[in-house]
Design an enzyme around this catalytic site. Structure first.
Site, PDB file in Angstrom:
ATOM      1  N   GLU A 249      -7.757  18.789  14.373  1.00 39.08           N
ATOM      2  CA  GLU A 249      -6.842  18.150  15.616  1.00 39.08           C
ATOM      3  C   GLU A 249      -5.305  18.637  15.683  1.00 39.08           C
ATOM      4  O   GLU A 249      -4.402  17.738  16.065  1.00 39.08           O
ATOM      5  CB  GLU A 249      -6.882  16.350  15.579  1.00 39.08           C
ATOM      6  CG  GLU A 249      -8.240  15.848  15.918  1.00 39.08           C
ATOM      7  CD  GLU A 249      -8.236  14.393  15.846  1.00 39.08           C
ATOM      8  OE1 GLU A 249      -9.239  13.934  16.528  1.00 39.08           O
ATOM      9  OE2 GLU A 249      -7.408  13.929  15.286  1.00 39.08           O
TER      10      GLU A 249
ATOM     11  N   ASP B  23     -16.467   9.682  14.520  1.00 45.08           N
ATOM     12  CA  ASP B  23     -15.233   9.096  14.484  1.00 45.08           C
ATOM     13  C   ASP B  23     -15.133   7.638  14.652  1.00 45.08           C
ATOM     14  O   ASP B  23     -14.500   6.752  15.592  1.00 45.08           O
ATOM     15  CB  ASP B  23     -14.372   9.587  15.651  1.00 45.08           C
ATOM     16  CG  ASP B  23     -12.759   9.360  15.462  1.00 45.08           C
ATOM     17  OD1 ASP B  23     -12.524   8.852  14.421  1.00 45.08           O
ATOM     18  OD2 ASP B  23     -11.870   9.706  16.376  1.00 45.08           O
TER      19      ASP B  23
ATOM     20  N   GLU C  10      -9.638   0.578  16.810  1.00 47.62           N
ATOM     21  CA  GLU C  10      -9.499   1.568  17.811  1.00 47.62           C
ATOM     22  C   GLU C  10     -10.486   1.931  18.666  1.00 47.62           C
ATOM     23  O   GLU C  10     -10.419   2.036  20.122  1.00 47.62           O
ATOM     24  CB  GLU C  10      -9.317   3.017  17.057  1.00 47.62           C
ATOM     25  CG  GLU C  10      -9.236   4.218  18.138  1.00 47.62           C
ATOM     26  CD  GLU C  10      -9.099   5.553  17.167  1.00 47.62           C
ATOM     27  OE1 GLU C  10      -9.356   6.783  17.841  1.00 47.62           O
ATOM     28  OE2 GLU C  10      -9.223   5.329  15.984  1.00 47.62           O
TER      29      GLU C  10
END
Length: 731
Positions: free
Chosen positions: A311, A384, A412
């Site tokens: 990332e 993820d 998240e």
């Protein structure tokens, strides 16, 4: 709530800044120590526990003794004094055979030898011909863990008669991760600012740092990584090392080592070198010198956590090197001091066909090439932290490389601080999954413990991201997932239900009228979150960036695998990602016994179906319904589960404190609203592709699809910073 302070142990005095005058607010987490409400049990406890005997002094034993005195005094609603000598009855004797003659007299060496450096014994026994309750261990930190276990037994109203507990951790490194930036914003943090007050450190030592250490030590957590994996190089400067050293000093009496996330390009970022190539002798010398500097500030520094070549983060691949070469350079720098490298396996290059395959394809060719003091830190699933994922195929395919798991406590993908979603069932689902790496019984838990492969280093990690909110986690029930991680890191065989029961009793009340319905809420909450977001193996249907609301229509981003359509691949003919031999063949990464199940549309568990297969809307499910009907009913079931959670919670009014009751009630109202939005957004979007009607008798969406698409842009709960908004890669 905490009722009394111990002036001789000042770091505990402000747990509770006049807390007796405050309502319950969640600050104390599961360390509340209220007086035992069962009068008969209270009488028994008072007869069995009258004073504490600790014959040795050390920072850790002072912390253990202080905690024990605080807890017992609160639970028994009477002062519990300290003593150096055994009384006629009612003594609680704590210590090690090396430091306590009373413990040594029990000749426990053989039994303690089986428990290692952190295990402990708790038992009712005879000491010098007198009845006593004993907490014994090989080390002071083992005693500390035993103290917290005894208090847990009493907090949950367990009888002490004939108590006999023998406990030791199943993995060595039990570590929490913080994604805290140096500006005090927390990536994927939903509970306020970072706990670490960099502006007032090192001069001001906030007592909350001690409370943080107590909370973690109560679970047996022995490490903390205090900064974001998207690391700011300045964390390695003298300015910040002086500050971090104070935190390490405050954590040390609770057996917790401090670790740092690093930016791989730090030699360049400091302006010292023009390269960060791990095979460059100048770079190796730089890291050895910087590591030596860190240990001069923090003698028991734990080591480095590294996010590299992921990332936008820099790493060894930028210099033509591989992950093993990058990790080994750091491991060599740490080895003289006993430090370790946690090297994250969260990698997915943009040019691969299927992001699912990324980590396996990069790391399995490197198996056996990492130094002994490197541990690969692998997320539980291949993508993820999704609400439900199949297990990462790296588990079971790295027989010669130390491997640990990474979970996420911070929500998240589960509604931030707004939704109730106890993660214990997700954690145990992962840990109990059988990889068949060496035949049946090769569970992920056993792999992590080193029972399947001969790992020299074992561990578990979780991203927790607490903040300055008074209750640490925003939503009161996020605390339960932190608690669950710690308990499972110590012993992965404990059930999610047993852990939830403990947490409820310690955090709220032992009233059985509360426990049963609250436990039911917790145990269905994760599945409800799956159902109204991504049932039957759908995944990553979120609005991009913040990951709060739904956006299954999202089809444009910086790269394909940052879109929702990449994952669900819905069209007129069906839905799902083909990962069989006719597609990306990601199923080939699993061992045959697992591969043969996942690859077969008639054998794959239906809750993983769309992870591995592109399926016709008319495909018949086990229920006899079509895939379309089953999918829609799952979305509707998720909403109904939340509504049931609301009804169950409303019925608990008056059984716990009004402040926390009202907060959870309000948050469940938000969760129900959001669940409806998720349901309607996804059902209407997939209907626009399938052309199928919503089954008769179901509540119709209140708006059309365009309305929900507009909400993606106007109605969400943003966080201050997320990686989609900027890159931290050094240019």
């Amino acid at each position: 709530m905490f009722k009394r302070c111990l002036p001789w142990f000042l770091s505990l005095t402000c747990i509770l800044v006049a807390q007796t005058a405050l309502a319950e607010d969640g600050y104390d987490m599961w360390l509340r120590y209220p007086a035992v409400s069962d009068t008969r049990l209270l009488k028994q406890y008072r007869a069995q526990v009258k004073h504490i005997v600790s014959e040795t002094d050390s920072p850790i034993l002072r912390a253990a003794t202080a905690e024990l005195q605080l807890g017992l005094s609160g639970l028994l609603d009477t002062d519990i004094p300290l003593a150096k000598q055994l009384a006629r009855k009612g003594s609680v004797v704590i210590g090690t055979p090396q430091g306590s003659p009373l413990i040594a007299s029990l000749k426990l060496d053989d039994r303690l030898a089986e428990l290692g450096p952190e295990g402990y014994l708790i038992e009712q026994t005879r000491v010098k011909a007198r009845d006593a309750l004993v907490i014994a261990a090989n080390t002071d930190v083992g005693v500390l863990y035993g103290v917290f276990d005894l208090l847990r037994q009493m907090q949950t109203h367990q009888k002490l008669n004939d108590l006999a507990i023998s406990s030791a951790p199943r993995v060595q490194h039990r570590v929490v991760n913080h994604w805290d930036n140096l500006n005090r914003l927390v990536e994927r943090g939903y509970a306020g600012l970072s706990l670490w007050e960099w502006g007032s450190l090192p001069e001001y030592k906030n007592p909350r740092y001690t409370d943080y250490a107590r909370i973690n030590a109560s679970l047996g957590i022995n490490g903390t990584v205090i900064n974001n994996v998207n690391a700011d190089p300045r964390i390695l400067s003298d300015q910040f090392l002086k500050k971090a050293a104070v935190l390490a000093d405050m954590f040390r009496p609770y057996g917790i080592k401090l670790y740092l996330s690093i930016n791989y390009d730090s030699p360049r970022a400091f302006g010292d070198l023009d390269s960060a190539d791990p095979l460059d002798p100048r770079v190796q010398a730089w890291w050895k010198a910087r590591t030596e500097k860190i240990y001069s500030y923090i003698p028991d520094f734990g080591g480095y956590l590294v996010k590299a070549d992921s990332e936008g983060q820099p790493g060894p691949q930028g210099y033509g090197r591989n992950h093993a070469e990058g990790a080994n350079m750091l491991a060599d720098a740490l080895k003289p001091y006993g430090g370790v490298v946690f090297w994250r396996a969260f990698v997915y290059n943009a040019d691969i066909e299927d992001r699912f395959r990324g980590a396996y394809d990069e790391f399995t060719p490197l198996d056996g090439k990492f130094r002994e003091n490197v541990i690969l830190q692998v997320k539980n699933g291949p993508i993820d932290f999704q609400p439900r994922e199949p297990f990462s195929p790296l588990f079971g395919n790295l027989p010669n490389t130390n491997t640990m798991i990474e979970f996420q406590v911070t929500q998240e993908y589960f509604g931030f601080d707004k939704h109730l979603a106890y993660q214990g069932p997700l954690f145990t689902e992962s840990l109990n999954t059988d990889t068949h790496a060496k035949g049946p019984g090769s569970t992920i838990g056993k792999i992590l413990e080193g029972k399947v492969f001969n790992y020299s280093r074992t561990g578990m990690a979780a991203v927790i991201n607490p903040g300055t909110d008074r209750n640490w986690t925003g939503h009161p029930f996020v605390q339960s997932s932190w608690y669950a991680f710690g308990r499972l890191a110590w012993d992965y065989t404990v059930t999610a239900e047993a852990i939830a029961d403990e947490w409820l009793r310690m955090t709220f009340t032992n009233n059985e009228k509360f426990i049963a319905p609250a436990l039911a809420i917790m145990m269905q909450s994760r599945e409800a979150g799956v159902n109204y977001r991504s049932p039957l193996g759908l995944t990553h249907l979120y609005a991009q960036g913040h990951h709060y609301g739904p956006a299954p229509w999202h089809d444009k981003s910086g790269r394909a695998d940052w879109t929702a359509t990449y994952y669900h691949r819905a069209s007129k003919d069906g839905i799902g990602f083909d990962r069989t031999a006719s597609g990306s063949n990601a199923v080939a990464q699993y061992h045959p016994a697992v591969r043969n199940i996942y690859a077969d549309i008639d054998k794959v568990p239906e809750d993983l179906l769309l992870w591995f297969h592109h399926v016709s809307w008319d495909h018949k499910m086990e229920s006899g319904q079509t895939l379309w009907e089953e999918l829609v009913r799952k979305y509707y079931a998720g909403v109904e589960q939340v509504r049931e959670m609301q009804r169950e919670w409303d019925a608990l009014e008056g059984l716990i404190d009004p402040q926390r009751f009202a907060q959870v009630k309000a948050l469940l109202e938000i969760q129900e609203r959001d669940a409806v939005r998720w349901r309607d957004s996804c059902v209407l979007y997939f209907q626009s592709l399938s052309g199928k009607p919503i089954p008769a008798g179901l509540e119709q969406p209140a708006h059309d699809l365009e309305h929900y698409k507009a909400l993606e842009r106007t109605h969400y709960v943003p966080e201050p910073w997320h990686p989609a908004s900027s890159s931290r890669a050094l240019k």
